[in-house]
Scaffold this motif. Structure first.
Motif, PDB file in Angstrom:
ATOM      1  N   GLY A   1       0.817  -1.217   0.000  1.00 52.78           N
ATOM      2  CA  GLY A   1       0.000   0.000   0.000  1.00 52.78           C
ATOM      3  C   GLY A   1       0.845   1.259   0.000  1.00 52.78           C
ATOM      4  O   GLY A   1       0.527   2.245  -0.679  1.00 52.78           O
ATOM      5  N   ILE A   2       1.934   1.221   0.778  1.00 53.13           N
ATOM      6  CA  ILE A   2       2.834   2.391   0.825  1.00 53.13           C
ATOM      7  C   ILE A   2       3.427   2.631  -0.563  1.00 53.13           C
ATOM      8  O   ILE A   2       3.456   3.763  -1.072  1.00 53.13           O
ATOM      9  CB  ILE A   2       3.954   2.165   1.869  1.00 53.13           C
ATOM     10  N   ARG A   3       3.892   1.544  -1.162  1.00 51.30           N
ATOM     11  CA  ARG A   3       4.492   1.678  -2.497  1.00 51.30           C
ATOM     12  C   ARG A   3       3.478   2.193  -3.508  1.00 51.30           C
ATOM     13  O   ARG A   3       3.790   3.045  -4.340  1.00 51.30           O
ATOM     14  CB  ARG A   3       5.035   0.330  -2.979  1.00 51.30           C
ATOM     15  N   GLN A   4       2.258   1.683  -3.413  1.00 46.72           N
ATOM     16  CA  GLN A   4       1.229   2.115  -4.361  1.00 46.72           C
ATOM     17  C   GLN A   4       0.900   3.589  -4.170  1.00 46.72           C
ATOM     18  O   GLN A   4       0.831   4.356  -5.131  1.00 46.72           O
ATOM     19  CB  GLN A   4      -0.056   1.288  -4.162  1.00 46.72           C
ATOM     20  N   GLY A   5       0.710   3.953  -2.890  1.00 47.44           N
ATOM     21  CA  GLY A   5       0.347   5.343  -2.594  1.00 47.44           C
ATOM     22  C   GLY A   5       1.443   6.306  -3.013  1.00 47.44           C
ATOM     23  O   GLY A   5       1.190   7.400  -3.529  1.00 47.44           O
ATOM     24  N   TRP A   6       2.661   5.902  -2.775  1.00 44.49           N
ATOM     25  CA  TRP A   6       3.810   6.759  -3.088  1.00 44.49           C
ATOM     26  C   TRP A   6       3.959   6.921  -4.596  1.00 44.49           C
ATOM     27  O   TRP A   6       4.374   7.978  -5.066  1.00 44.49           O
ATOM     28  CB  TRP A   6       5.060   6.130  -2.481  1.00 44.49           C
ATOM     29  N   ARG A   7       3.635   5.869  -5.328  1.00 43.75           N
ATOM     30  CA  ARG A   7       3.780   5.932  -6.790  1.00 43.75           C
ATOM     31  C   ARG A   7       2.413   5.797  -7.452  1.00 43.75           C
ATOM     32  O   ARG A   7       2.202   4.965  -8.325  1.00 43.75           O
ATOM     33  CB  ARG A   7       4.707   4.810  -7.259  1.00 43.75           C
TER      34      ARG A   7
ATOM     35  N   ILE B   1      -6.445  -0.086   2.113  1.00 43.72           N
ATOM     36  CA  ILE B   1      -6.612   0.911   3.180  1.00 43.72           C
ATOM     37  C   ILE B   1      -5.365   1.782   3.286  1.00 43.72           C
ATOM     38  O   ILE B   1      -5.424   2.998   3.364  1.00 43.72           O
ATOM     39  CB  ILE B   1      -6.901   0.231   4.537  1.00 43.72           C
ATOM     40  N   MET B   2      -4.195   1.096   3.260  1.00 38.41           N
ATOM     41  CA  MET B   2      -2.935   1.834   3.411  1.00 38.41           C
ATOM     42  C   MET B   2      -2.744   2.804   2.251  1.00 38.41           C
ATOM     43  O   MET B   2      -2.327   3.952   2.439  1.00 38.41           O
ATOM     44  CB  MET B   2      -1.769   0.833   3.473  1.00 38.41           C
ATOM     45  N   ARG B   3      -3.066   2.345   1.068  1.00 33.99           N
ATOM     46  CA  ARG B   3      -2.886   3.181  -0.123  1.00 33.99           C
ATOM     47  C   ARG B   3      -3.749   4.442  -0.017  1.00 33.99           C
ATOM     48  O   ARG B   3      -3.264   5.572  -0.179  1.00 33.99           O
ATOM     49  CB  ARG B   3      -3.273   2.375  -1.366  1.00 33.99           C
ATOM     50  N   SER B   4      -5.043   4.259   0.257  1.00 36.64           N
ATOM     51  CA  SER B   4      -5.922   5.437   0.269  1.00 36.64           C
ATOM     52  C   SER B   4      -5.593   6.348   1.445  1.00 36.64           C
ATOM     53  O   SER B   4      -5.642   7.576   1.332  1.00 36.64           O
ATOM     54  CB  SER B   4      -7.393   5.013   0.310  1.00 36.64           C
ATOM     55  N   SER B   5      -5.198   5.743   2.565  1.00 33.89           N
ATOM     56  CA  SER B   5      -4.856   6.555   3.724  1.00 33.89           C
ATOM     57  C   SER B   5      -3.599   7.380   3.445  1.00 33.89           C
ATOM     58  O   SER B   5      -3.508   8.563   3.799  1.00 33.89           O
ATOM     59  CB  SER B   5      -4.632   5.609   4.909  1.00 33.89           C
ATOM     60  N   LEU B   6      -2.639   6.762   2.773  1.00 34.25           N
ATOM     61  CA  LEU B   6      -1.389   7.466   2.459  1.00 34.25           C
ATOM     62  C   LEU B   6      -1.650   8.588   1.450  1.00 34.25           C
ATOM     63  O   LEU B   6      -1.114   9.700   1.584  1.00 34.25           O
ATOM     64  CB  LEU B   6      -0.362   6.479   1.894  1.00 34.25           C
ATOM     65  N   LEU B   7      -2.497   8.307   0.480  1.00 34.96           N
ATOM     66  CA  LEU B   7      -2.814   9.332  -0.522  1.00 34.96           C
ATOM     67  C   LEU B   7      -3.442  10.550   0.154  1.00 34.96           C
ATOM     68  O   LEU B   7      -3.113  11.696  -0.171  1.00 34.96           O
ATOM     69  CB  LEU B   7      -3.796   8.760  -1.566  1.00 34.96           C
ATOM     70  N   GLU B   8      -4.313  10.268   1.108  1.00 31.56           N
ATOM     71  CA  GLU B   8      -4.968  11.381   1.806  1.00 31.56           C
ATOM     72  C   GLU B   8      -3.943  12.187   2.595  1.00 31.56           C
ATOM     73  O   GLU B   8      -3.928  13.415   2.576  1.00 31.56           O
ATOM     74  CB  GLU B   8      -6.023  10.799   2.744  1.00 31.56           C
ATOM     75  N   THR B   9      -3.047  11.460   3.267  1.00 33.89           N
ATOM     76  CA  THR B   9      -2.046  12.141   4.103  1.00 33.89           C
ATOM     77  C   THR B   9      -1.064  12.939   3.241  1.00 33.89           C
ATOM     78  O   THR B   9      -0.647  14.038   3.636  1.00 33.89           O
ATOM     79  CB  THR B   9      -1.276  11.088   4.934  1.00 33.89           C
ATOM     80  N   LEU B  10      -0.704  12.378   2.103  1.00 39.11           N
ATOM     81  CA  LEU B  10       0.271  13.075   1.255  1.00 39.11           C
ATOM     82  C   LEU B  10      -0.266  14.416   0.737  1.00 39.11           C
ATOM     83  O   LEU B  10       0.494  15.277   0.307  1.00 39.11           O
ATOM     84  CB  LEU B  10       0.672  12.183   0.064  1.00 39.11           C
TER      85      LEU B  10
ATOM     86  N   LEU C   1       8.281  10.583   3.465  1.00 43.72           N
ATOM     87  CA  LEU C   1       7.421   9.395   3.438  1.00 43.72           C
ATOM     88  C   LEU C   1       7.385   8.699   4.796  1.00 43.72           C
ATOM     89  O   LEU C   1       6.330   8.495   5.375  1.00 43.72           O
ATOM     90  CB  LEU C   1       7.910   8.435   2.353  1.00 43.72           C
ATOM     91  N   TYR C   2       8.595   8.309   5.276  1.00 46.39           N
ATOM     92  CA  TYR C   2       8.628   7.486   6.497  1.00 46.39           C
ATOM     93  C   TYR C   2       8.577   8.283   7.788  1.00 46.39           C
ATOM     94  O   TYR C   2       8.166   7.774   8.828  1.00 46.39           O
ATOM     95  CB  TYR C   2       9.872   6.595   6.483  1.00 46.39           C
ATOM     96  N   GLY C   3       9.029   9.549   7.736  1.00 47.46           N
ATOM     97  CA  GLY C   3       9.032  10.358   8.956  1.00 47.46           C
ATOM     98  C   GLY C   3       7.712  11.067   9.174  1.00 47.46           C
ATOM     99  O   GLY C   3       7.313  11.309  10.312  1.00 47.46           O
ATOM    100  N   HIS C   4       7.021  11.420   8.090  1.00 48.20           N
ATOM    101  CA  HIS C   4       5.810  12.233   8.252  1.00 48.20           C
ATOM    102  C   HIS C   4       4.537  11.562   7.725  1.00 48.20           C
ATOM    103  O   HIS C   4       3.527  11.539   8.420  1.00 48.20           O
ATOM    104  CB  HIS C   4       6.011  13.587   7.526  1.00 48.20           C
ATOM    105  N   ALA C   5       4.585  11.083   6.502  1.00 51.63           N
ATOM    106  CA  ALA C   5       3.350  10.571   5.878  1.00 51.63           C
ATOM    107  C   ALA C   5       2.915   9.225   6.451  1.00 51.63           C
ATOM    108  O   ALA C   5       1.777   9.069   6.914  1.00 51.63           O
ATOM    109  CB  ALA C   5       3.537  10.462   4.365  1.00 51.63           C
ATOM    110  N   VAL C   6       3.826   8.241   6.439  1.00 48.68           N
ATOM    111  CA  VAL C   6       3.442   6.881   6.843  1.00 48.68           C
ATOM    112  C   VAL C   6       2.929   6.811   8.289  1.00 48.68           C
ATOM    113  O   VAL C   6       1.878   6.220   8.540  1.00 48.68           O
ATOM    114  CB  VAL C   6       4.596   5.882   6.595  1.00 48.68           C
ATOM    115  N   PRO C   7       3.628   7.410   9.276  1.00 47.11           N
ATOM    116  CA  PRO C   7       3.110   7.299  10.647  1.00 47.11           C
ATOM    117  C   PRO C   7       1.678   7.811  10.772  1.00 47.11           C
ATOM    118  O   PRO C   7       0.863   7.236  11.502  1.00 47.11           O
ATOM    119  CB  PRO C   7       4.077   8.151  11.471  1.00 47.11           C
ATOM    120  N   ASN C   8       1.344   8.903  10.079  1.00 42.65           N
ATOM    121  CA  ASN C   8      -0.024   9.419  10.154  1.00 42.65           C
ATOM    122  C   ASN C   8      -1.000   8.528   9.395  1.00 42.65           C
ATOM    123  O   ASN C   8      -2.137   8.318   9.829  1.00 42.65           O
ATOM    124  CB  ASN C   8      -0.076  10.841   9.588  1.00 42.65           C
ATOM    125  N   ALA C   9      -0.540   8.033   8.261  1.00 44.74           N
ATOM    126  CA  ALA C   9      -1.427   7.196   7.438  1.00 44.74           C
ATOM    127  C   ALA C   9      -1.655   5.823   8.062  1.00 44.74           C
ATOM    128  O   ALA C   9      -2.592   5.130   7.708  1.00 44.74           O
ATOM    129  CB  ALA C   9      -0.827   7.025   6.042  1.00 44.74           C
TER     130      ALA C   9
END
Lengths: 327, 625
Positions: free
Chosen positions: A120-126, A212-221, A240-248
């Motif tokens: 999900g992280i990879r998908q959201g990021w790309r 879930i992870m993908r959509s949550s990360l997209l929202e956070t980004l 990504l790892y310091g700010h976006a992922v922990p919140n997502a």
């Protein structure tokens, strides 16, 4: 709301829910039919006295309110009753099935969570990339596949062996029946039996977490603090790892903890298809046999585990995100 | 904000490594597959594994009640007289009892036993054990055995190898000419010391049979091992298998897969489709065994109209009047094409039935007289209905009851758990509608149907029975006393058939003083059931079996030539099977990949994940600068 009041209210809610489940279970299972008639069909030479004797033995000759009081009292004393079908204490029947379920469902839940989050992280990021599109199609496909059907295909391919597929693994079960392996040989034997159901379960539930992870990360980004971080020149990796992922991760974590609460109930279809002697399979066979005491015990256990997981999720969420507590 | 075209982060490299590792692991699985030949059986022991589709109810012979429980007890205990594999007759050559003497008043029976017998724990097995067990069953009113012991008074051991049975009335059933006592003999030194025998788990067990249960995981498997003290070796009963395992499968597809893979050697199936799918597989043979097992269409013979109060019966239910009329039931029976059902519904794994007492019963075959046979003939069925007064008086296409004037419409229940009952319904509905009888089909659970039957709120249902080789039990279910006396109370007599003459004959067969006299009475009872048709007997259904031909041989059918390959009414079938040796034999299939590969995989994954984490940490540190 103070932290203490919040905690107390959540714990009280959980206890009340559990009490309701306790009462509900009792009446639910008695609404579906008389177990004695089930036990006696096809049974040779039953006299009316024998039927009464059986009813007395099972405590079914008492009025319903008395049965209920007896049930509550016994439950609080830790006695879950006596299985009509297995003729063993319910706690003994259930205890023998807990470990296989925790092992299979627990491990596959953890694996699908870890892999799902990662994907999900990879998908959201790309987002929009070929990887994203490909993974989206793949995870949606595996998520929407009926597990029992997928399981049967996997058995045909990798246990029986069809065409180019090699017959690598056992068709089912928890261990090689009667082999009597001990120590490391037993561990390896169980691992071999677990491969196929683990694979099916992990793949089937991967999509839930990655989506879930993908959509949550997209929202956070899209949040302002991400733009601020980038404007400050923070490296992409740290963004990504310091700010976006922990919140997502917050919604994914909630789903994961709730899902862990369902671990004990197993996955009935998978346990059936792979003959995995866990709690899911026990539930299915107990329904068939109308084994009320076992079903009551199981539902109490399942409800308790979900309620506790829910409580843990509530408390953890309020710790990680204080806004929840204030609301 | 689009994230398209973002720079590939350093973790993406980690993905590649992990994917590569998984691919490598998968490749290693495949590579190893061809090299496997290990057998999972413990070294030097031959293990026979058979699969069943339901878990055992208990290992305790006082409380278990399923056929598969009886199979286990047949292996670990002895009946006083064993069933012969040939015809379910009395096999005194291979029983603990060698002869029986009957007193002149036909009320005392002296049984002579073999001497020097031992239990599996080395304790002597004597006539005291037999007498104690039979008295215990009688005094404790153990439901599994109460029908057999109805006129049994007591048993006493006169010496270590002789016991005497006393009865309340003169009888022939204990004379040893047939197997009447389906009572498993228990070791007194174990069971007499137990406070609550019905709660005794009985695992591991002490027994006298060729194998005894040493381990059980309820709902998973039962393991039996050779009894070192088995007495049968002195009469040529030498088992060739060290360990027998009954493996429970909850899904037949999975059991079929396990058989194909060689994880089990033998399987009992329920589905003809699955059995047929195994027919063409290499090293597998399938078999439809003819055993005491039948399916019937049962009528409500008049729960709302009967006045006989036997068993505390009170008229109840709303079943229509027509089904209480034997003439109506006979006409309906003539409208059922049983052969078509055998072919189309049961897939050929059944034979047409005419009596609840199967042809292979211990009392022998009975056929209906040719001039009374109710053969399939829709025209005759219609004519017989008309002759009995059932005509369509209101012109709506459905016949009317001559007594009530109402349309004759049958509520016909099938069971959701049995596909054969569901597949039968469209055929029956179509035939009955052709003779002017209305039908409403319902599919319900077995539990729901039991409640409906007890209440008498039905006209017709499809179910089946699994009787003993001796007909006493199955004939008993048609006695007035065994009707459900009122709604909500169980009764074996699910057709509410009640005929005083039949009940009288039932008592007479118990107390007939010669075996032939009993056989004659039983045949009279079969004749009454045929004439009155409380059950339209559809088919003697087969036990569906499949086995590997490359693992074990020496299967014995019971009854001879047509029956169960494992001869589960007694231990002889299991005693006969032996491992296939030489060319054509195959070892058990490997149970997965070896331990060292697992270790390699775990280490490989740990290295890859560790590498990724280290890499990420380094980059994180760089970020902090």
């Amino acid at each position: 709301m103070s932290t203490r009041r919040y905690l107390i209210s959540k714990v009280l809610q959980a206890i009340l829910t559990l009490a309701f489940v306790l009462a509900f279970n009792f009446f639910l299972f008695r609404a579906v039919g008389d177990p004695v008639t089930q036990l006696l069909r096809g049974h040779s030479g039953i006299s009316a006295q024998a039927v009464l004797q059986l009813q007395r033995q099972l405590g079914l000759d008492l009025p319903l309110p008395q049965q209920f009081v007896h049930y509550v009292k016994e439950t609080f004393e830790g006695h879950l009753g006596y299985s009509y079908f297995y003729n063993l204490p319910v706690s003994q029947v259930i205890a023998g099935r807990i470990w296989p379920t925790i092992l299979l469902i627990g491990l596959s839940t953890l694996a699908s969570t870890a892999l799902g989050i990662w994907i999900g992280i990879r998908q959201g990021w790309r987002r929009g990339s070929k990887y994203d599109q490909g993974m989206l199609a793949f995870t949606l496909f595996t998520y929407s596949m009926p597990e029992f059907w997928f399981g049967l295909l996997i058995i045909m391919a990798f246990a029986v062996g069809v065409g180019p597929f090699p017959a690598l693994f056992p068709t089912g079960g928890y261990e090689t029946t009667g082999a009597g392996y001990t120590g490391m040989a037993h561990v390896v034997d169980v691992l071999n039996h677990m491969v196929l159901p683990f694979f099916v379960l992990t793949l089937s539930y991967l999509g839930e977490y990655s989506l879930i992870m993908r959509s949550s990360l997209l929202e956070t980004l899209g949040e302002d603090f991400i733009i601020t971080a980038r404007a400050k020149g923070v490296r992409e990796n740290r963004v990504l790892y310091g700010h976006a992922v922990p919140n997502a991760l917050l919604p994914t974590m909630t789903v994961t903890i709730l899902q862990l609460g369902f671990v004990l109930s197993g996955v009935i279809t998978i346990e059936l298809i792979f003959n995995w002697p866990g709690l899911g399979l026990l539930t299915a066979t107990s329904v068939d046999a109308r084994d009320f005491p076992v079903l009551q015990g199981l539902f109490l256990l399942f409800s308790a585990s979900v309620i506790v997981a829910n409580l843990v999720a509530d408390l953890l969420y309020s710790y990680l995100d204080p806004r929840v507590r204030a609301a | 904000m689009s994230l398209n075209g973002r720079r590939k982060g350093p973790w993406v490299g980690g993905t590649g490594i992990l994917v590569a590792a998984v691919m490598l692991a998968t490749a290693s699985f495949a590579g190893i597959a061809g090299a496997q030949s290990a057998t999972p059986s413990p070294a030097g022991k031959s293990t026979f594994i058979y699969g069943v589709t339901a878990p055992n109810s208990s290992m305790n012979p006082l409380v278990g009640y399923l056929g598969i429980d009886y199979t286990i007890w047949s292996l670990e205990y002895n009946l006083p007289i064993e069933f012969a594999t040939k015809d379910f007759g009395a096999d005194l050559e291979h029983s603990i009892v060698t002869s029986v003497e009957t007193s002149s008043d036909n009320m005392s029976f002296t049984y002579h036993m073999r001497s020097g017998l031992k239990w599996s724990d080395g304790q002597p097995f004597t006539a005291n054990d037999v007498a104690w067990t039979l008295n215990f069953y009688k005094e404790s009113n153990i439901s599994n055995y109460s029908a057999d012991l109805a006129i049994f008074k007591s048993a006493e051991a006169t010496d270590d190898a002789t016991f005497v049975i006393h009865t309340d009335q003169p009888t022939s059933v204990f004379n040893g000419q047939s197997v009447w006592m389906y009572e498993f003999i228990l070791p007194e030194h174990i069971w007499s010391t137990i406070d609550e025998p019905k709660k005794f788990e009985n695992v591991p067990a002490v027994g006298s049979g060729p194998w005894v249960v040493t381990q059980q995981k309820p709902g998973d498997f039962v393991r039996l091992e050779r009894n070192p003290n088995f007495w049968g070796t002195q009469v040529g009963l030498e088992p060739h298998v060290d360990v027998i395992i009954e493996k429970v499968f909850n899904d037949e597809n999975q059991m079929a897969a396990a058989l194909q893979r060689g994880e089990i050697d033998f399987g009992f199936f329920d589905s003809a489709n699955i059995l047929n799918s195994l027919k063409t597989k290499p090293n597998i043979k399938t078999w439809g065994a003819q055993i005491p097992l039948f399916d019937e269409l049962a009528f409500n013979s008049g729960s709302a109209f009967q006045t006989d109060k036997a068993g505390g019966f009170v008229p109840h239910g709303d079943g229509i009047h027509a089904t209480s009329d034997p003439a109506f039931r006979r006409a309906v029976a003539e409208a059922i094409d049983k052969q078509t059902l055998v072919d189309k519904v049961y897939g050929g794994y059944a034979t047409v039935a005419d009596s609840p007492v199967q042809p292979g019963a211990t009392t022998g075959n009975w056929d209906p007289p040719a001039d009374q046979a109710l053969n399939f003939n829709l025209d005759k069925a219609k004519a017989d209905l008309t002759a009995a007064g059932y005509t369509d008086t209101d012109g709506d296409g459905v016949v009317n009851d001559p007594k009530t004037g109402e349309n004759v419409v049958l509520r016909y229940y099938t069971r959701t758990s049995d596909q054969n009952t569901i597949k039968t319904a469209p055929f029956v509905k179509s035939w009955l509608e052709q003779i002017g009888v209305g039908v409403k089909v319902f599919a319900v659970s077995s539990g729901k149907l039991t409640t409906i039957i007890e209440s008498g709120d039905y006209e017709l249902f499809h179910w089946g029975w699994f009787p003993n080789p001796d007909p006493n039990y199955i004939l008993g279910i048609f006695t007035c006393e065994q009707r459900a006396p009122k709604p909500g109370v169980y009764g074996n007599n699910d057709s509410f058939f009640c005929d005083p003459q039949y009940d009288q004959l039932y008592q007479q067969q118990l107390t007939a003083t010669s075996t032939q006299a009993r056989v004659d009475i039983v045949h009279q009872m079969q004749q009454i059931l045929y004439e009155q048709q409380p059950y339209i007997m559809l088919a003697y259904t087969n036990y569906l079996e499949a086995y590997r031909t490359d693992r074990f041989t020496g299967y014995t059918t019971q009854p001879e030539g047509v029956g169960d390959l494992l001869a589960t009414w007694g231990p002889f079938g299991f005693i006969g099977i032996r491992p296939v040796t030489g060319e054509g034999a195959s070892a058990a299939k490997s149970e997965g990949i070896p331990g060292w590969v697992w270790i390699a995989i775990v280490v490989g994954l740990a290295v890859v994940i560790g590498g990724i984490m280290l890499g990420r940490r380094r980059i994180s540190d760089e970020d902090r600068v």
